[in-house]
Design a protein around this motif. Structure first.
Motif, PDB file in Angstrom:
ATOM      1  N   ASN A 166       1.242  -0.998   0.215  1.00 22.70           N
ATOM      2  CA  ASN A 166      -0.406  -0.152  -0.254  1.00 22.70           C
ATOM      3  C   ASN A 166       0.703   1.085  -0.255  1.00 22.70           C
ATOM      4  OD1 ASN A 166      -3.174  -0.234   0.685  1.00 22.70           O
ATOM      5  ND2 ASN A 166      -1.873  -2.316   2.000  1.00 22.70           N
ATOM      6  N   GLN A 167       2.396   1.272   0.152  1.00 26.49           N
ATOM      7  CA  GLN A 167       3.683   2.076  -0.509  1.00 26.49           C
ATOM      8  C   GLN A 167       2.946   3.161   1.293  1.00 26.49           C
ATOM      9  OE1 GLN A 167       6.209   2.538  -2.355  1.00 26.49           O
ATOM     10  NE2 GLN A 167       5.326   0.033  -1.943  1.00 26.49           N
ATOM     11  N   VAL A 168       2.466   3.068   2.478  1.00 31.37           N
ATOM     12  CA  VAL A 168       1.884   3.449   3.012  1.00 31.37           C
ATOM     13  C   VAL A 168       3.184   4.603   3.483  1.00 31.37           C
ATOM     14  CG1 VAL A 168       0.401   2.723   3.935  1.00 31.37           C
ATOM     15  CG2 VAL A 168       1.956   1.613   4.734  1.00 31.37           C
ATOM     16  N   ASP A 169       3.277   5.194   5.116  1.00 30.63           N
ATOM     17  CA  ASP A 169       4.284   6.312   5.297  1.00 30.63           C
ATOM     18  C   ASP A 169       5.438   5.513   6.667  1.00 30.63           C
ATOM     19  OD1 ASP A 169       6.649   7.916   6.259  1.00 30.63           O
ATOM     20  OD2 ASP A 169       4.532   9.582   7.113  1.00 30.63           O
ATOM     21  N   VAL A 170       5.795   4.603   6.053  1.00 29.59           N
ATOM     22  CA  VAL A 170       6.831   3.714   7.406  1.00 29.59           C
ATOM     23  C   VAL A 170       7.437   3.844   8.712  1.00 29.59           C
ATOM     24  CG1 VAL A 170       6.865   1.855   5.189  1.00 29.59           C
ATOM     25  CG2 VAL A 170       9.246   3.491   6.134  1.00 29.59           C
ATOM     26  N   SER A 171       7.424   5.546   8.154  1.00 27.14           N
ATOM     27  CA  SER A 171       8.297   6.209   9.672  1.00 27.14           C
ATOM     28  C   SER A 171       7.132   6.003  10.493  1.00 27.14           C
ATOM     29  CB  SER A 171       8.098   7.539   9.130  1.00 27.14           C
ATOM     30  OG  SER A 171       7.906   8.031   8.585  1.00 27.14           O
ATOM     31  N   ARG A 172       5.798   6.259  10.383  1.00 25.96           N
ATOM     32  CA  ARG A 172       4.161   6.334  11.041  1.00 25.96           C
ATOM     33  C   ARG A 172       3.483   4.861  11.449  1.00 25.96           C
ATOM     34  NH1 ARG A 172       0.513  10.723   9.371  1.00 25.96           N
ATOM     35  NH2 ARG A 172       0.355   9.895   7.347  1.00 25.96           N
ATOM     36  N   ILE A 173       3.809   3.588  11.150  1.00 29.62           N
ATOM     37  CA  ILE A 173       3.476   2.184  11.294  1.00 29.62           C
ATOM     38  C   ILE A 173       4.514   1.144  11.408  1.00 29.62           C
ATOM     39  CG2 ILE A 173       2.970   1.882   8.515  1.00 29.62           C
ATOM     40  CD1 ILE A 173       0.753   0.619   9.531  1.00 29.62           C
ATOM     41  N   GLN A 174       3.972   0.521  12.251  1.00 28.66           N
ATOM     42  CA  GLN A 174       5.017  -0.040  13.282  1.00 28.66           C
ATOM     43  C   GLN A 174       4.504  -1.561  13.779  1.00 28.66           C
ATOM     44  OE1 GLN A 174       7.574   0.867  16.881  1.00 28.66           O
ATOM     45  NE2 GLN A 174       7.847  -0.491  17.141  1.00 28.66           N
TER      46      GLN A 174
END
Length: 723
Positions: A270-278
Motif C-alpha cells: 500500500n506504499q504507506v509512510d513506514v515512519s508512522r506505522i510499525q
C-alpha cells in the motif's frame, strides 16, 4: 521518495517500485494465480480466492507436479510480468467486519477532532486566566487560587473557530494543518539538537533551543498514538493511517508471526509512510502493560520525555476482550479512547451465565428479551470497573450491536471524584420469571442530591425486610418510596391510587424510585412470580448523543465535509447511528412487543398505538437500534401492561388462557391508567430516509473460522503430504 529499482529490505522478500516523471510512486503488480486483490477503502490486500470444497473421493488421483505447482501455498509468489514480489499467506478476512472498520474510522476521526478542540479550550482557558491576573482593573485576582472555577471561554472559542475557518464543528482541516505544524516543529527541533550535539557533544537543557519559550505561541497539538493490539493482516491500521488525519504513530501488533509478516507485506503493497506505522510481534497484554506509564525518558534524546501511553487502543479479538481490559485501562492516556469488540454473544446474552460471570464478573439473565443491550451493558460494566481500579472513569461515546458482535467506543478520563460516583451508575436488574416486567436498581446513591455521603441503595420496606416488593413498580396501588433507585433509569413515581388515571412524573430528579410497599413478599404483583437477579450492569447512558449527531451529519449525502475516502457501508452506518440517536439515553434495557403480546396470546398492536398510549399517560418511548420491535420507555411495567390490557379491551382475544398462566393473571388485574388514547398523538416517530435493520447481503453472513496461524498451517501441509 523511492527511486527506480529501490528495494525495501525489511523482509526476506523484495518489492520493486519506480517513480515516473512527476516523482509519483508506481507499483506494477500482477495478481498471482489463485489469489485476488481486494480493495477496502484506501487499502488493498491479496487474499486467496474462495474455492468450493469438493466431495471426498477414494479413487481420487494424486496431483501431478504441474498441478501442485499451480496451487497457492504459503510462500513467495511472483508473476513473470510483475515488478513486485510479495509473500502471500492465508489471511483471516471477513466482509462482515467492513462495517466495523468503517464505523471505527468515523469514530476515531471525530475523537481526534474532539481532542484537538479540548487542547484549544485548555489553551484559551490558560490565556484567559493570565489576562485576568494581569488586568489592573480587577485587583481581586492576584493569584490563581482567587480565580473562579467556572470561567467561560465559549466566546474566545468562537473567535478561534472563526480565525481558523472552522465551520459546523468540523475540525478536520484544523487537525491536518496542526499535524503539519507539529511535524515541521519536530524536524526543526531535531536539526537544532544535532547542531548543538556537534558543538558541545552533549545537550545542556538550559542552553537547549527555546524558540517556543521565547515567543508565547500556542502549544503544539501532537498527533495521536494508536495501538492495533490484535492487528492480523494490518488492513485496519493501513486504513486508519490513510483515512484519519492527525495520526502520529500506529503500532501494528500481533502474536502470530505469519500475521506480522503479512502486515509488513501489506504495508509495502500500500506504499504507506513506514515512519508512522510499525508492525511488531508481541503478546497484546504484555505490550499494553509495558506502555502503562504516561511518560518515559529517552536516553538517546538526553533523557527527554517520550509518550508511552496510547491515545487510541483498538481491541478486536476473535471472541472475548475481557483478558485485555485491565491492561488497556492502564495503557490508555488521559482522555484517550478504547475501541472494543466482543464476538462471544452466546456468553454475553445469557446462554452460559457461569462463563459470563467468569469473564466479565456479571450474570446476564438467561432468555431475557433485552439481550442485545444487556450484552453492551455487561461489557461496559467490565470496562468501567477495570478503569475504576486506577482512578479513572469511562464516558461511552457509542455502543452498538452489529451482525454477530458488539462494538463500543469509550473515552477514559482520570477522575478520582468521578470514581466515587460510580456506584450510582452500576447496578442490578430484577427480572420477573413469568412475564417481561423488570426493574433496574443501582448499587448506591447519594444521601443528598448535591452533597453528602454515598450510601448503599436501600429497597423500600414496610416495617420488615420480608415486606419488600422488589418489582414494586408493577403494583397498581402504591405509595411513593422515599429512597432513590433506578427504575428504567428515569425518575418515575405514582400516586397511591391514581384516581385521575395519570402518572406522576418527577422531571427534576434523574433517578427513579421503587414505589411499591405491599404486604406481598418479593414477588411480581402482575403474576405473583419470583425474580431473577442479573448483573451487575452499567446503567448510565451508553451513547454520547452530541457525538452521535455529529457522526450522522458526516454520513449525510449533503454533508459539506464528507470523508476523504467514501465509506462502503455509509448508508448502513447512517441508519444504525440514526436509530442510536433516537433511543432514550436515560432508559436502560427494553421490552419486545411480540414478547408482551405472546404472554397474553394476542395479536400485536402497531407501535404507533403503544407510543400514543404511553405519551397520553405522560411517559416517553423510543425504539432500539438492534431490535425493530423494541420498546424503550420510562414507564413502569404496570403502565406497560396497562397498554396491553387497553389493546385487548378493544381487540378481545379468541383463545382461552389457561387458569394460572401468566397471561391469565395479567389480564385479571384491573387497568390502573384509564385515560390512555392510542388513536391520538404523534405516534412512533422515526427519522425518514434512514436505512434501518438491513438484511444480510449474502448467505452465511456471520463469523468465519478462527485464523490457524503459520505453525498450524505448516503442520497441516505436512500431514497432507504424508497422506
Amino acid at each position: 521518495m523511492s527511486t527506480t529499482g529501490e528495494t525495501c529490505a525489511k523482509s526476506n522478500e523484495e518489492i520493486v517500485v519506480e517513480a515516473n516523471d512527476n516523482d509519483e510512486v508506481i507499483v506494477d503488480m500482477s495478481i498471482p494465480e489463485g489469489y485476488e486483490l481486494i480493495q477496502e477503502g484506501s487499502a488493498k490486500m491479496l487474499v486467496t480466492k474462495k474455492v468450493e470444497k469438493a466431495t471426498k473421493n477414494k479413487n481420487k488421483k494424486k496431483k501431478s507436479k504441474k498441478e501442485e505447482s499451480s496451487t497457492p501455498k504459503d510462500e513467495s509468489v511472483k508473476d513473470a510480468n510483475s515488478k513486485t514480489k510479495i509473500k502471500v499467506q492465508e489471511v483471516f478476512y471477513n466482509p462482515v467486519q467492513i462495517q466495523n472498520r468503517d464505523l471505527s474510522i468515523l469514530m476515531i476521526q471525530l475523537y481526534v477532532e474532539r481532542r484537538a478542540k479540548r487542547h484549544v479550550e485548555k489553551y484559551l482557558l490558560k490565556q484567559y486566566k493570565r489576562e485576568l491576573l494581569a488586568d489592573e482593573s480587577k485587583p481581586q485576582y492576584t493569584k490563581h487560587t482567587d480565580l473562579p472555577n467556572d470561567l467561560d471561554v465559549s466566546d474566545m472559542l468562537k473567535e478561534f473557530e472563526k480565525e481558523h475557518e472552522i465551520v459546523n464543528n468540523d475540525w478536520s482541516s484544523f487537525v491536518t494543518e496542526e499535524m503539519k505544524r507539529y511535524e515541521e516543529h519536530q524536524k526543526k527541533k531535531e536539526v537544532e539538537v544535532k547542531e548543538m550535539e556537534g558543538k558541545a557533544g552533549t545537550i545542556d537543557d538550559k542552553k537547549a533551543p527555546a524558540a517556543a519559550a521565547q515567543q508565547k505561541q500556542r502549544p503544539f497539538i501532537p498527533g495521536i498514538k494508536i495501538l492495533d493490539a490484535l492487528a492480523a493482516s494490518g488492513l485496519r491500521s493501513i486504513r486508519y493511517l490513510n483515512e484519519i488525519p492527525g495520526i502520529n504513530q500506529i503500532i501494528v501488533n500481533d502474536l502470530d508471526p505469519a500475521a506480522v509478516q503479512l502486515a509488513h507485506d501489506n504495508i509495502r503493497l500500500n506504499q504507506v509512510d513506514v515512519s508512522r506505522i510499525q508492525p511488531q510481534q508481541g503478546d497484546a497484554i504484555s505490550v499494553l502493560y509495558s506502555n502503562r506509564q504516561e511518560m518515559q525518558f529517552d536516553k538517546k534524546l538526553n533523557n527527554q520525555a517520550r509518550r508511552k501511553q496510547f491515545d487510541v487502543i483498538d481491541l478486536d479479538p476473535y471472541g472475548s476482550a475481557s483478558p485485555f481490559l485491565d491492561a488497556a485501562a492502564q495503557a490508555i492516556s488521559n482522555g484517550g479512547m478504547l475501541c472494543i469488540t466482543c464476538t462471544d454473544m452466546a456468553v454475553l446474552s445469557g446462554a452460559h451465565p457461569e462463563t459470563c460471570y467468569g469473564r466479565y464478573g456479571s450474570v446476564p439473565v438467561p432468555r431475557a428479551r433485552y439481550l442485545h443491550e444487556s450484552a453492551l451493558r455487561v461489557l461496559l460494566y467490565a470496562i468501567a470497573t477495570s478503569a475504576h481500579r486506577y482512578g479513572k472513569v469511562i464516558k461511552p461515546i457509542c455502543s452498538v450491536g452489529m451482525a454477530f458482535y458488539i462494538r463500543v467506543f469509550v473515552e477514559v478520563y482520570e477522575d478520582k471524584r468521578g470514581v466515587e460516583d460510580a456506584m450510582t451508575k452500576i447496578g442490578n436488574v430484577y427480572q420477573s420469571t413469568q412475564c417481561a416486567s423488570f426493574v433496574t436498581v443501582p448499587h448506591g446513591h447519594r444521601k443528598f442530591e448535591t452533597s453528602g455521603t454515598y450510601q448503599p441503595t436501600r429497597l423500600p420496606s414496610n416495617n420488615s425486610a420480608a415486606d419488600v416488593q422488589l418489582n414494586g413498580i408493577c403494583n397498581k396501588q402504591t405509595e411513593e418510596a422515599k429512597n432513590p433507585v433506578v427504575a428504567n433509569d428515569k425518575e418515575t413515581s405514582r400516586n397511591d391510587t391514581e384516581t385521575n388515571g395519570t402518572s406522576a412524573i418527577n422531571d427534576v430528579d434523574k433517578i427513579s424510585r421503587l414505589d411499591s410497599i405491599t404486604n406481598n413478599s418479593s414477588y411480581c404483583t402482575e403474576t405473583g412470580a419470583s425474580f431473577k437477579v442479573g448483573g451487575p450492569l452499567y446503567l448510565a447512558p451508553i451513547h454520547d448523543l452530541p457525538s452521535v449527531h455529529t457522526a450522522i451529519s458526516r454520513l449525510s449525502p449533503t454533508t459539506v465535509s464528507p470523508p476523504q475516502y467514501p465509506l462502503h457501508t455509509r448508508e448502513t452506518l447512517h441508519g444504525l447511528l440514526t436509530s442510536v440517536s433516537e433511543e432514550l439515553p436515560d432508559v436502560p434495557l427494553y421490552y419486545l412487543l411480540p414478547d408482551l403480546m405472546h404472554t397474553v396470546k394476542s395479536s400485536s398492536p402497531p407501535l404507533n398505538f403503544v407510543s400514543n398510549c404511553l405519551s397520553s399517560a405522560g411517559y416517553r418511548m423510543s425504539g432500539q437500534h438492534k431490535e425493530p420491535l423494541a420498546i424503550k420507555t420510562d414507564a413502569p411495567p404496570s403502565v406497560v401492561w396497562d397498554v396491553v390490557r387497553h389493546w385487548i379491551q378493544k381487540h378481545p382475544i379468541h383463545s382461552k388462557l389457561d387458569e394460572g398462566s401468566a397471561g391469565f393473571k395479567i389480564l385479571g388485574n384491573a387497568i390502573g391508567v384509564t385515560n390512555m388514547d392510542g388513536s391520538r398523538g404523534k405516534g412512533f416517530v422515526r427519522t425518514k430516509g434512514a436505512k434501518r435493520f438491513p438484511e444480510n447481503p449474502e448467505k452465511n453472513w456471520g463469523p468465519k473460522p478462527r485464523a490457524t496461524g503459520k505453525r498450524k498451517t505448516e503442520e497441516e501441509e505436512e500431514a497432507t503430504e504424508m497422506i
